[in-house]
Design a protein around this motif. Sequence first.
Motif, PDB file in Angstrom:
ATOM      1  N   ARG A 441      -0.416  41.209  51.104  1.00 29.66           N
ATOM      2  CA  ARG A 441      -0.352  39.944  50.376  1.00 29.66           C
ATOM      3  C   ARG A 441       0.358  38.913  51.231  1.00 29.66           C
ATOM      4  O   ARG A 441       1.411  39.183  51.807  1.00 29.66           O
ATOM      5  CB  ARG A 441       0.426  40.119  49.073  1.00 29.66           C
ATOM      6  N   LYS A 442      -0.198  37.704  51.269  1.00 31.18           N
ATOM      7  CA  LYS A 442       0.490  36.639  51.997  1.00 31.18           C
ATOM      8  C   LYS A 442       1.514  35.988  51.073  1.00 31.18           C
ATOM      9  O   LYS A 442       1.270  35.817  49.888  1.00 31.18           O
ATOM     10  CB  LYS A 442      -0.532  35.582  52.419  1.00 31.18           C
ATOM     11  N   LYS A 443       2.639  35.641  51.634  1.00 31.84           N
ATOM     12  CA  LYS A 443       3.653  34.953  50.852  1.00 31.84           C
ATOM     13  C   LYS A 443       3.142  33.544  50.531  1.00 31.84           C
ATOM     14  O   LYS A 443       2.559  32.887  51.398  1.00 31.84           O
ATOM     15  CB  LYS A 443       4.947  34.885  51.668  1.00 31.84           C
ATOM     16  N   ILE A 444       3.341  33.103  49.294  1.00 35.45           N
ATOM     17  CA  ILE A 444       2.928  31.753  48.941  1.00 35.45           C
ATOM     18  C   ILE A 444       3.968  30.788  49.487  1.00 35.45           C
ATOM     19  O   ILE A 444       5.149  30.899  49.154  1.00 35.45           O
ATOM     20  CB  ILE A 444       2.825  31.599  47.407  1.00 35.45           C
ATOM     21  N   THR A 549      -5.931  27.777  45.980  1.00 36.22           N
ATOM     22  CA  THR A 549      -4.853  28.010  46.944  1.00 36.22           C
ATOM     23  C   THR A 549      -3.708  27.013  46.838  1.00 36.22           C
ATOM     24  O   THR A 549      -2.715  27.137  47.539  1.00 36.22           O
ATOM     25  CB  THR A 549      -5.390  27.947  48.391  1.00 36.22           C
ATOM     26  N   ARG A 568       3.250  29.684  39.755  1.00 32.07           N
ATOM     27  CA  ARG A 568       2.984  29.910  41.168  1.00 32.07           C
ATOM     28  C   ARG A 568       2.052  31.110  41.362  1.00 32.07           C
ATOM     29  O   ARG A 568       1.225  31.126  42.263  1.00 32.07           O
ATOM     30  CB  ARG A 568       4.306  30.135  41.900  1.00 32.07           C
ATOM     31  N   GLY A 572      -2.536  32.365  45.437  1.00 31.33           N
ATOM     32  CA  GLY A 572      -2.171  33.528  46.246  1.00 31.33           C
ATOM     33  C   GLY A 572      -2.860  34.781  45.757  1.00 31.33           C
ATOM     34  O   GLY A 572      -2.399  35.887  45.987  1.00 31.33           O
ATOM     35  N   ARG A 573      -3.964  34.622  45.044  1.00 27.53           N
ATOM     36  CA  ARG A 573      -4.659  35.786  44.494  1.00 27.53           C
ATOM     37  C   ARG A 573      -5.839  36.209  45.363  1.00 27.53           C
ATOM     38  O   ARG A 573      -6.488  37.197  45.085  1.00 27.53           O
ATOM     39  CB  ARG A 573      -5.100  35.499  43.063  1.00 27.53           C
ATOM     40  N   GLN A 577      -4.211  31.788  52.777  1.00 24.86           N
ATOM     41  CA  GLN A 577      -2.840  31.316  52.588  1.00 24.86           C
ATOM     42  C   GLN A 577      -2.797  30.343  51.410  1.00 24.86           C
ATOM     43  O   GLN A 577      -3.636  29.450  51.305  1.00 24.86           O
ATOM     44  CB  GLN A 577      -2.363  30.615  53.861  1.00 24.86           C
ATOM     45  N   SER A 578      -1.812  30.493  50.540  1.00 22.97           N
ATOM     46  CA  SER A 578      -1.680  29.589  49.397  1.00 22.97           C
ATOM     47  C   SER A 578      -0.367  28.824  49.437  1.00 22.97           C
ATOM     48  O   SER A 578       0.563  29.214  50.137  1.00 22.97           O
ATOM     49  CB  SER A 578      -1.776  30.379  48.094  1.00 22.97           C
ATOM     50  N   TYR A 579      -0.337  27.744  48.655  1.00 25.72           N
ATOM     51  CA  TYR A 579       0.814  26.834  48.673  1.00 25.72           C
ATOM     52  C   TYR A 579       1.223  26.467  47.259  1.00 25.72           C
ATOM     53  O   TYR A 579       0.376  26.261  46.396  1.00 25.72           O
ATOM     54  CB  TYR A 579       0.457  25.549  49.422  1.00 25.72           C
TER      55      TYR A 579
END
Length: 684
Positions: A441-444, A549, A568, A572-573, A577-579
């Motif tokens: 998982r990428k960190k948001i 995202t 939040r 990020g699902r 990359q999400s913000y």
Amino acid sequence: MNAVNPLLQPVSAVKGVGPESAEVLGSMGILTVMDLIEYLPYRYEDYRLKDLADVQHDERVTVEGKVHSEPSLAFFSKKKSRLTVRILVGNYLISAVFFNQPYYKKKLELGSVVTVTGKWDKHRQTITANQIVFGPHAKEHEIEPVYSVKENITVKTMRKLINHALTQYGPEIRNVIPEQLMEAYRLPAKKEAILTMHHPLKHEDLKHARRYFVYEEFLLFQLKMQALRKFQREQSKGVSHEIHRERLEEFIGSLPFPLTNAQERVIGEILTDMKSAYRMNRLLQGDVGSGKTVVAAIAMYAAYLSGYQAALMVPTEILAEQHAESLTAIFAGFPVTAALLTSSVKGKKRRELLARVESGEIQFLVGTHALIQEDVHFSKLGLVITDEQHRFGVGQRKVLREKGENPDVLFMTATPIPRTLAITAFGEMDVSVIDELPAGRKKIETYWVKHEMLDRILKFIDKELMEGRQAYVICPLIEESDKLDVQNAIDVHSTLVHYYGDRWKLGLMHGRLSSAEKDEVMREFSENAVQILVSTTVVEVGVNVPNATVMVIYDAERFGLSQLHQLRGRVGRGSAQSYCILLADPKSETGKERMRVMTETADGFELSEKDLELRGPGDFFGRKQSGMPEFKVADMVHDYRALETARNDAAKLVQSEAFWKSDDYRELRDYVYASGIISGGKLD
Ligand code: ADP
Ligand code: MG
């Protein structure tokens, strides 16, 4: 042996408590001698002498000095007067002013010693006195208790009555906490602790005395919870599911990913509960995206394999639809039928559906609380799962448990509940925690920006959308006013429509839409027919659009940390990359602190602990359904270690035979029975 406890006599047994006072005391919840003795001060007056050099302007102070001048008295009217006198305190010559106390004039003899308490005016070197003792300062009254009082019971009267009670009955006070625990934690004896609370010699003593009460309160509370838990297990025979390991493994093997260790562990805990003859009553906590749905699906499949139906309940229709969809996808290729029941399923369709549920043709039923309506009958309901459980009230929790033949119940929540609250609000349950996110998982990335940067944010959204992504924009939250929230959403929506023109399509979502309209908006967003979804917090829970995202939250300082974390979690699902962008101009230090914590912490449990610290337990679940017990002395947040310790001790006690049989525990046992939580061996 069964001598009546003298402390349990009516409060009128105390000297000075007549029928009238007894009535007022009764209305304050003080019925017995014990109640009066345990009526602790909520603060203390400090009459210790201080050096005037150390006293701040406007601070309250007590000084001892000699009358240095003839008092001068001025009348403003018949009742209003001012008496001024010079007093020599050590090296200071100050003034003391008394309003409307003309008769003090005679008593203030030149050269006599007086002790005066009041507010210190540093500039005028004057005390505006509200109390005077004609004589030297009395050490034994340095710290005086202040009680909350009512009607003809003044603080003074209360002090007097409590003192009488302590003189008459003080020697009878016994420790409630069992001896070995008193020793283990080096607690002061209850008798000592009570005397100290009412008459501390120094402030430092209070801390030690308080420890007794904190632990006693927690222990008594946890004994009730643990007794309830024990009885629920033993007395409520539940479904004893037969676990078909191999077929379960086959199903788990069909998933597109391996389970995380945490998922495996909680599944083990759940299956053990399902297999056993007592009814499962378990809370499953896991951060957003930790993979609770799969765990639920595995438990449901286990129920199916042992010949039972399973129900999955969620708080909103959108969520119900999404869950029904994901279950259908997960179970494609397996011989089970999942159906959706919401309030929008009506008439003939509904009747048909209900008939298929009753006949057992439908194995898995997903829905909102419409599921617990009375006309829903299952053929063989063996498992009930509720998602986002804190949104259901305690009453609904109970109705749910009573459906079918004592089905196993699993409560799931993505709002990580701080441990302290979990073991309080859900003290009678077992708790499983998924404390690990699936790998990769990428960190948001989370940013806190001021509103003046809005323009740059809108450009950033534009850039992401050009990459084919989508964005959420959450509108300002106005507490307690759904109407204003909706208006905000409408305003923001039209601003953004104006800004983006017809480059992007915008959707608008709020609580005033009908559920059909909401579904329509949500569907358009999940199909990318709408790229930007402007919404109130109704999207907070569980919605899954992996292509989104960007999450922009207006006035983020108005939200609690747990809620921000939930919001939040809508991005990020997917794999990109999400913000998360928090638009906020917090004024207070805590507000700023909250924004900082959000940008630094991705761990939901850490955030929830922080949230609890910043907002307090009452606010954590929202005012409407907090259902939190009130402790008189103890504080769940600051005394959480004591709470955990008390929980472990209580669990051990109720498991021991001695607790239910030995005379040593009679009082504690009586307390548990008297609470009515276990009536005649049955549950509440
Ligand atoms: P939650 O309900 O806890 O927020 P979900 O069950 O919706 O989380 O899972 C979030 C996403 O992670 C889903 O797309 C799900 O398929 C995926 N997922 C679940 N478990 C795993 C796993 N062990 N490995 C990889 N992905 C997983
Ligand atoms: Mg979920």
